[in-house]
Design a protein around this motif. Structure first.
Motif, PDB file in Angstrom:
ATOM      1  N   ALA B  69     -82.879 -14.697  -3.741  1.00  0.00           N
ATOM      2  CA  ALA B  69     -83.163 -14.748  -2.306  1.00  0.00           C
ATOM      3  C   ALA B  69     -81.872 -14.501  -1.533  1.00  0.00           C
ATOM      4  CB  ALA B  69     -83.739 -16.108  -1.938  1.00  0.00           C
ATOM      5  N   ILE B  70     -81.918 -13.507  -0.651  1.00  0.00           N
ATOM      6  CA  ILE B  70     -80.689 -13.100   0.053  1.00  0.00           C
ATOM      7  C   ILE B  70     -80.974 -12.935   1.530  1.00  0.00           C
ATOM      8  CG2 ILE B  70     -79.061 -11.169   0.316  1.00  0.00           C
ATOM      9  CD1 ILE B  70     -79.455 -10.689  -2.739  1.00  0.00           C
ATOM     10  N   ARG B  71     -80.072 -13.459   2.342  1.00  0.00           N
ATOM     11  CA  ARG B  71     -80.114 -13.152   3.769  1.00  0.00           C
ATOM     12  C   ARG B  71     -78.842 -12.380   4.084  1.00  0.00           C
ATOM     13  NH1 ARG B  71     -80.531 -17.942   6.015  1.00  0.00           N
ATOM     14  NH2 ARG B  71     -78.375 -18.113   6.726  1.00  0.00           N
ATOM     15  N   ALA B  72     -79.013 -11.201   4.686  1.00  0.00           N
ATOM     16  CA  ALA B  72     -77.861 -10.332   4.928  1.00  0.00           C
ATOM     17  C   ALA B  72     -77.886  -9.819   6.357  1.00  0.00           C
ATOM     18  CB  ALA B  72     -77.884  -9.160   3.954  1.00  0.00           C
ATOM     19  N   ARG B  73     -76.745  -9.274   6.742  1.00  0.00           N
ATOM     20  CA  ARG B  73     -76.576  -8.807   8.120  1.00  0.00           C
ATOM     21  C   ARG B  73     -77.555  -7.686   8.444  1.00  0.00           C
ATOM     22  NH1 ARG B  73     -70.993  -6.986   8.136  1.00  0.00           N
ATOM     23  NH2 ARG B  73     -71.791  -5.029   7.316  1.00  0.00           N
ATOM     24  N   ASP B  74     -77.734  -6.762   7.505  1.00  0.00           N
ATOM     25  CA  ASP B  74     -78.642  -5.644   7.741  1.00  0.00           C
ATOM     26  C   ASP B  74     -79.167  -5.126   6.401  1.00  0.00           C
ATOM     27  OD1 ASP B  74     -75.612  -3.940   8.560  1.00  0.00           O
ATOM     28  OD2 ASP B  74     -76.635  -3.870   6.610  1.00  0.00           O
ATOM     29  N   GLU B  75     -80.022  -4.124   6.481  1.00  0.00           N
ATOM     30  CA  GLU B  75     -80.678  -3.596   5.275  1.00  0.00           C
ATOM     31  C   GLU B  75     -79.666  -3.059   4.267  1.00  0.00           C
ATOM     32  OE1 GLU B  75     -85.008  -3.692   6.255  1.00  0.00           O
ATOM     33  OE2 GLU B  75     -83.866  -3.324   4.421  1.00  0.00           O
ATOM     34  N   GLY B  76     -78.651  -2.399   4.796  1.00  0.00           N
ATOM     35  CA  GLY B  76     -77.657  -1.804   3.906  1.00  0.00           C
ATOM     36  C   GLY B  76     -76.941  -2.854   3.091  1.00  0.00           C
ATOM     37  N   VAL B  77     -76.500  -3.909   3.750  1.00  0.00           N
ATOM     38  CA  VAL B  77     -75.819  -4.992   3.031  1.00  0.00           C
ATOM     39  C   VAL B  77     -76.782  -5.665   2.059  1.00  0.00           C
ATOM     40  CG1 VAL B  77     -74.694  -7.231   3.295  1.00  0.00           C
ATOM     41  CG2 VAL B  77     -74.149  -5.389   4.883  1.00  0.00           C
ATOM     42  N   ALA B  78     -78.014  -5.819   2.490  1.00  0.00           N
ATOM     43  CA  ALA B  78     -79.010  -6.460   1.618  1.00  0.00           C
ATOM     44  C   ALA B  78     -79.184  -5.668   0.332  1.00  0.00           C
ATOM     45  CB  ALA B  78     -80.349  -6.591   2.349  1.00  0.00           C
ATOM     46  N   ARG B  79     -79.225  -4.331   0.460  1.00  0.00           N
ATOM     47  CA  ARG B  79     -79.386  -3.485  -0.740  1.00  0.00           C
ATOM     48  C   ARG B  79     -78.203  -3.654  -1.672  1.00  0.00           C
ATOM     49  NH1 ARG B  79     -81.829   0.398   2.545  1.00  0.00           N
ATOM     50  NH2 ARG B  79     -79.819   1.306   3.078  1.00  0.00           N
ATOM     51  N   ILE B  80     -77.027  -3.689  -1.095  1.00  0.00           N
ATOM     52  CA  ILE B  80     -75.817  -3.860  -1.914  1.00  0.00           C
ATOM     53  C   ILE B  80     -75.852  -5.207  -2.622  1.00  0.00           C
ATOM     54  CG2 ILE B  80     -73.309  -4.170  -1.813  1.00  0.00           C
ATOM     55  CD1 ILE B  80     -73.345  -2.159   0.557  1.00  0.00           C
ATOM     56  N   ALA B  81     -76.271  -6.221  -1.870  1.00  0.00           N
ATOM     57  CA  ALA B  81     -76.308  -7.575  -2.441  1.00  0.00           C
ATOM     58  C   ALA B  81     -77.315  -7.666  -3.576  1.00  0.00           C
ATOM     59  CB  ALA B  81     -76.647  -8.587  -1.348  1.00  0.00           C
ATOM     60  N   VAL B  82     -78.470  -7.074  -3.380  1.00  0.00           N
ATOM     61  CA  VAL B  82     -79.498  -7.107  -4.440  1.00  0.00           C
ATOM     62  C   VAL B  82     -78.993  -6.358  -5.668  1.00  0.00           C
ATOM     63  CG1 VAL B  82     -81.785  -6.260  -5.095  1.00  0.00           C
ATOM     64  CG2 VAL B  82     -81.470  -7.396  -2.896  1.00  0.00           C
ATOM     65  N   ALA B  83     -78.365  -5.219  -5.443  1.00  0.00           N
ATOM     66  CA  ALA B  83     -77.837  -4.442  -6.579  1.00  0.00           C
ATOM     67  C   ALA B  83     -76.795  -5.246  -7.348  1.00  0.00           C
ATOM     68  CB  ALA B  83     -77.245  -3.127  -6.079  1.00  0.00           C
ATOM     69  N   GLU B  84     -75.965  -5.967  -6.629  1.00  0.00           N
ATOM     70  CA  GLU B  84     -74.931  -6.776  -7.287  1.00  0.00           C
ATOM     71  C   GLU B  84     -75.579  -7.903  -8.082  1.00  0.00           C
ATOM     72  OE1 GLU B  84     -71.891  -6.225  -7.690  1.00  0.00           O
ATOM     73  OE2 GLU B  84     -71.041  -8.155  -8.308  1.00  0.00           O
ATOM     74  N   ALA B  85     -76.591  -8.525  -7.506  1.00  0.00           N
ATOM     75  CA  ALA B  85     -77.280  -9.601  -8.221  1.00  0.00           C
ATOM     76  C   ALA B  85     -77.928  -9.065  -9.489  1.00  0.00           C
ATOM     77  CB  ALA B  85     -78.339 -10.249  -7.319  1.00  0.00           C
ATOM     78  N   ARG B  86     -78.555  -7.914  -9.370  1.00  0.00           N
ATOM     79  CA  ARG B  86     -79.191  -7.316 -10.551  1.00  0.00           C
ATOM     80  C   ARG B  86     -78.151  -7.020 -11.624  1.00  0.00           C
ATOM     81  NH1 ARG B  86     -82.240  -2.607  -7.528  1.00  0.00           N
ATOM     82  NH2 ARG B  86     -83.966  -3.753  -6.597  1.00  0.00           N
ATOM     83  N   LYS B  87     -77.043  -6.475 -11.185  1.00  0.00           N
ATOM     84  CA  LYS B  87     -76.001  -6.099 -12.156  1.00  0.00           C
ATOM     85  C   LYS B  87     -75.513  -7.334 -12.889  1.00  0.00           C
ATOM     86  CE  LYS B  87     -71.658  -5.406 -11.218  1.00  0.00           C
ATOM     87  NZ  LYS B  87     -70.474  -4.990 -10.448  1.00  0.00           N
ATOM     88  N   LEU B  88     -75.309  -8.409 -12.159  1.00  0.00           N
ATOM     89  CA  LEU B  88     -74.797  -9.623 -12.785  1.00  0.00           C
ATOM     90  C   LEU B  88     -75.840 -10.272 -13.680  1.00  0.00           C
ATOM     91  CD1 LEU B  88     -72.884 -11.052  -9.702  1.00  0.00           C
ATOM     92  CD2 LEU B  88     -71.882 -10.090 -11.765  1.00  0.00           C
ATOM     93  N   ILE B  89     -77.078 -10.188 -13.297  1.00  0.00           N
ATOM     94  CA  ILE B  89     -78.136 -10.768 -14.118  1.00  0.00           C
ATOM     95  C   ILE B  89     -78.335  -9.951 -15.378  1.00  0.00           C
ATOM     96  CG2 ILE B  89     -80.654 -11.080 -14.254  1.00  0.00           C
ATOM     97  CD1 ILE B  89     -80.533 -11.867 -11.281  1.00  0.00           C
ATOM     98  N   ASP B  90     -78.259  -8.632 -15.254  1.00  0.00           N
ATOM     99  CA  ASP B  90     -78.559  -7.755 -16.388  1.00  0.00           C
ATOM    100  C   ASP B  90     -77.360  -7.477 -17.252  1.00  0.00           C
ATOM    101  OD1 ASP B  90     -80.784  -5.739 -14.353  1.00  0.00           O
ATOM    102  OD2 ASP B  90     -81.136  -7.574 -15.502  1.00  0.00           O
ATOM    103  N   ARG B  91     -76.213  -7.947 -16.839  1.00  0.00           N
ATOM    104  CA  ARG B  91     -75.020  -7.717 -17.645  1.00  0.00           C
ATOM    105  C   ARG B  91     -75.241  -8.254 -19.038  1.00  0.00           C
ATOM    106  NH1 ARG B  91     -70.235 -10.519 -14.855  1.00  0.00           N
ATOM    107  NH2 ARG B  91     -71.617 -12.277 -15.169  1.00  0.00           N
ATOM    108  N   PRO B  92     -74.990  -7.382 -20.076  1.00  0.00           N
ATOM    109  CA  PRO B  92     -75.201  -7.887 -21.438  1.00  0.00           C
ATOM    110  C   PRO B  92     -74.219  -8.979 -21.763  1.00  0.00           C
ATOM    111  CG  PRO B  92     -74.369  -5.640 -21.477  1.00  0.00           C
ATOM    112  CD  PRO B  92     -74.567  -5.999 -20.055  1.00  0.00           C
ATOM    113  N   ARG B  93     -74.699  -9.951 -22.511  1.00  0.00           N
ATOM    114  CA  ARG B  93     -73.822 -11.054 -22.882  1.00  0.00           C
ATOM    115  C   ARG B  93     -72.772 -10.544 -23.857  1.00  0.00           C
ATOM    116  NH1 ARG B  93     -76.791 -15.569 -21.322  1.00  0.00           N
ATOM    117  NH2 ARG B  93     -78.908 -14.993 -20.868  1.00  0.00           N
ATOM    118  N   ALA B  94     -71.550 -11.065 -23.705  1.00  0.00           N
ATOM    119  CA  ALA B  94     -70.486 -10.684 -24.622  1.00  0.00           C
ATOM    120  C   ALA B  94     -70.799 -11.250 -25.994  1.00  0.00           C
ATOM    121  CB  ALA B  94     -69.157 -11.238 -24.126  1.00  0.00           C
TER     122      ALA B  94
END
Lengths: 304, 493
Positions: B69-94
């Protein structure tokens, strides 16, 4: 899907009593979560936790006889990996487990509840907890003073329910039946907390263990009978499994060791046992300990 | 005005500290006002709602779901934030401490976790397990190439339908060759990149066409294998049609070559109808059959060689069939590639010769019990490979038949193929040359073609030289070799 008969099986060192029952049923299995030292596997009739050596015994735990240095990825065990059990061997990823092996763990017998002994144990635990309370989880709501600030959204959401339980539990115990406000507060705690086993569930599990220790199994069962039908909607499946075990008077070996020490009035080993519980999960151990304290304090107060 | 976005991951379990770290990382992005990652229990959804970060998707989440769940300044920031969350969640475990450093994934799921950029899985397991593995790969979002054969046709249909629904490409089952983005897969050659796409229900057909195009100065954008049954009625050309869609949308593809044995009539109609809607030029090579009425943007090629020449925009070599002169004897063809055997049959029939084969083209004759007349044998056919390796992998499989043909007094020409590339034997020409060195001085002429390129591990020129030194007459293509065999057998040369 790999044929489980084609690989060399790994033995279990120790298998919890509930895990043993769950594993005995043949069928499809699936890894639902993988952490550094344990994976949770959904089986046809429950969830078990397969762990590396040292994760500790518990009712749904199965500690594998593996070299300490193995990683789950080495074994091809990842979330959503599917496998199969035939009731004797469980195969998932490249891991094949001999599920008939290992000792079966049952919780130790609990000493009888004596209010004065329990009070001394509680005092020791509060002393140990005070300087180390985590900001996360719910332990601070029970183990800190009333002036403890509400640091997180989870604290704020839980504060009312925890306070209500603290106030109403002595009456519940004296009447030997649940009153509506207490039950409502308990229900509101289910599923509360961000992670895999929500903090509210861990606290309620500790509470049910405390009720078991004082032989108040009627109240424990009544609480469980209220919560059980709602768990699918209220909390995560693995946490529901832990709560179910608590409803049978079973928790991790570490928590039982701490409980028994508290009931004995606090032995010299209590600090080590406290530390062992505090190390469980991020705050799961602390939250379960808080539930123990909540229950034992109410029992002590009801006795007095 | 701020925006609230939620993303829900079904059945995704993380411990709370991992979730809090991800939330902190996302919250550190400039313009992100609030970020919460919690399991979607009712209690947690209330927390997110009170924090003003719960949207419709989060409200519909269940206790076993992870709500981002993300609250962001605008759509563009929201997209970046979601992408970052996805990347961190999907990062393969070492890998764990002390784990083996040379660990390689042993399952599709672990491979995907280790190599998240991968978008294709190649499945080569016994046929009974292939469908399950292919399905696992698809459900992880991968396109799939199934090399395995002996997969029930019902499974093939189900897999291809599921793939189509998911927008994924299912090549095979029984797909032996593909070249995707310049990468040769399974039995395939190293060819130049270029603007010709190939869709083939035939492994050696794709190999021959792609090599001839590459050797002729052109190149291949992608060669998509469909599996041998794709153009049969039960499958209905699902992969062929998807492949055409993909090549249509691919800006690097200018011309598309379709290669297969003749499809079922209804499937052929559907395919040609799809071809007609394409803005690109097509060459249709349905070996041994007529392509029917072709749309305006398509031309028929009777052979693989003709298909390659058309794709290169070159005139076809006129069929050099010579008549007159007493026939010297019959042609004995021994092929490792089934489609090369089929092409040779087409050439011989075009020359007016009767030819029998264990894998006859449409209208062709099966092998007689006594080997009289011209015979072309596909030694890669199932009947010859039960319990034995394929002749492309182990050329010794052809030795006995070769010895018999060389000793056959009625045989004027022994016609062979020699297929290079990944998956093939390391030195097929060397093996043939060694075998031929033992033959009698008088005997049939040996004619061969070599399917391959200079960039293949075996090196085309090296293989051609070994055969030439062994007295083999090497033709520049399989069709040309068949024509030369005809000319020799009919006394024209």
């Amino acid at each position: 899907m790999s044929d489980p008969r084609q690989r060399q099986p790994v033995a279990m060192a120790v298998c919890g009593a509930i895990a043993r029952e769950v594993l005995a049923e043949a069928g499809e299995v699936r890894v639902i979560a993988a952490f550094e030292r344990s994976v949770y596997v959904a089986c046809p009739h429950g969830i078990v936790c397969l762990g590396m050596p040292g994760i500790g015994a518990g009712p749904i735990n199965a500690e594998l006889d593996l070299p300490q240095s193995r990683a789950w990825t080495d074994l091809g065990v990842m979330p959503d990996e599917e496998g199969r059990s035939d009731g004797r061997l469980l195969g998932v990823g490249d891991l094949l487990v001999d599920i008939a092996s290992g000792k079966t763990w049952h919780p130790p017998a609990m000493p009888p509840f004596v209010a004065t002994d329990a009070a001394r144990g509680l005092h020791r635990v509060r002393e140990l907890a005070a300087p180390r309370l985590p900001d996360d989880g719910l332990a601070a709501l029970i183990l800190a003073g009333d002036e403890h600030p509400l640091r997180s959204a989870v604290h704020k959401a839980a504060a009312g329910s925890v306070s209500a339980l603290r106030q109403t539990l002595p009456a519940v115990l004296r009447q030997d039946s649940w009153i509506a406000p207490a039950l409502r507060s308990a229900i509101l705690l289910v599923g509360l907390g961000p992670g895999f086993t929500p903090a509210g569930d861990d606290l309620l599990g500790g509470l049910m263990l405390a009720l078991s220790a004082a032989d108040r199994t009627g109240l424990r069962d009544a609480l469980w009978n209220t919560l059980a039908p709602e768990l699918d909607d209220l909390t995560t499946p693995p946490s529901a499994m832990h709560l179910s075990a608590a409803a049978d008077g079973m928790a991790s070996a570490s928590l039982h060791a701490l409980l028994n020490d508290m009931l004995a009035g606090g032995t010299p080993a209590l600090a080590d046992r406290f530390d062992a519980v505090a190390r469980i999960g991020h705050t799961s151990g602390w939250d379960a300990m808080a539930g123990l304290v909540l229950g034992l304090e109410a029992l002590t107060a009801a006795t007095n | 005005m701020s925006v609230v976005v939620n993303e829900v991951r079904r059945g995704a379990y993380f411990d709370s500290v991992a979730l809090m770290r991800i939330a902190q990382s996302v919250k550190a992005i400039p313009g992100v006002g609030e970020c919460g990652l919690m399991m979607g229990t009712p209690a947690n959804r209330r927390i997110l709602d009170e924090a003003g970060v719960l949207a419709a998707e989060g409200k519909a989440a269940g206790p076993g779901d992870l709500v981002i769940a993300i609250r962001a300044r605008d759509e563009g920031v929201a997209r970046i934030a979601v992408a970052e969350a996805r990347k961190l969640i999907d990062r393969p475990r070492a890998a764990g401490q002390g784990g083996p450093v040379d660990w390689t994934p042993r399952s599709i799921a672990t491979a995907v976790a280790r190599f998240p950029a991968a978008n294709l899985a190649l499945v080569s397991v016994p046929g009974a397990f292939a469908a399950a593995e292919a399905r696992k790969a698809m459900r992880l979002g991968l396109n799939v190439m199934v090399f395995s054969d002996n997969v029930p046709v019902e499974d093939e249909v189900a897999l291809k339908r599921e793939a189509r629904e998911a927008g994924l490409l299912m090549m095979g089952p029984d797909c032996g060759t593909a070249i995707i983005g310049g990468v040769p897969l399974a039995f395939a050659n190293v060819v130049a990149r270029g603007d010709v796409g190939i869709v083939g229900a035939s492994g050696t057909g794709i190999q021959e066409v792609s090599c001839l195009i590459s050797n002729g100065g052109g190149g291949i954008s992608h060669a998509i294998g469909t599996g041998g049954r794709d153009l049969k009625a039960p499958v209905g050309g699902i992969t062929t049609l998807m492949a055409i869609d993909l090549l249509d949308a691919d800006p690097s593809t200018r011309h598309v070559v379709l290669v297969s044995k003749p499809p079922d009539a209804a499937v052929a109609s559907a395919v040609l109808e799809r071809v007609a809607r394409s803005p690109k030029r097509f060459t249709i090579c349905f070996l041994g059959g007529s392509a029917g009425n072709l749309p305006a943007n398509a031309l028929r090629a009777p052979t693989l060689e003709a298909a390659a020449l058309r794709a290169l925009g070159r005139p076809e070599t006129p069929a050099a069939f010579f008549s007159g002169g007493p026939a010297r004897g019959c042609i004995r063809g021994l092929f490792a590639g089934g489609t090369l055997c089929a092409e040779a049959q087409v050439v011989l029939r075009e020359a007016g010769l009767d030819v029998a084969s264990n894998a006859p083209v449409a209208g062709g004759a099966p092998l007689p019990s006594g080997a009289a007349g011209h015979t072309l044998v596909d030694l890669g056919d199932d009947a010859y490979t039960v319990g034995r390796p394929h002749p492309m992998i182990e050329p010794a499989v052809r030795d006995k038949a070769l010895d018999e043909a060389l000793a056959d007094r009625s045989c004027a020409v022994v016609l062979l193929d020699c297929v290079l590339g990944y998956g093939s034997h390391a030195d097929p020409a060397g093996h043939l040359a060694a075998r031929l060195a033992q033959r009698a001085t008088q005997g049939p002429v040996v004619v061969a073609s070599v399917t391959g390129t200079e960039a293949d591990p075996q090196r085309l020129s090296s293989q051609v030289k070994k055969l030439s030194v062994a007295g083999v007459r090497v033709a520049p293509s399989n069709a040309a070799a068949a024509r030369l065999a005809v000319a020799i057998a009919t006394g024209a040369v």
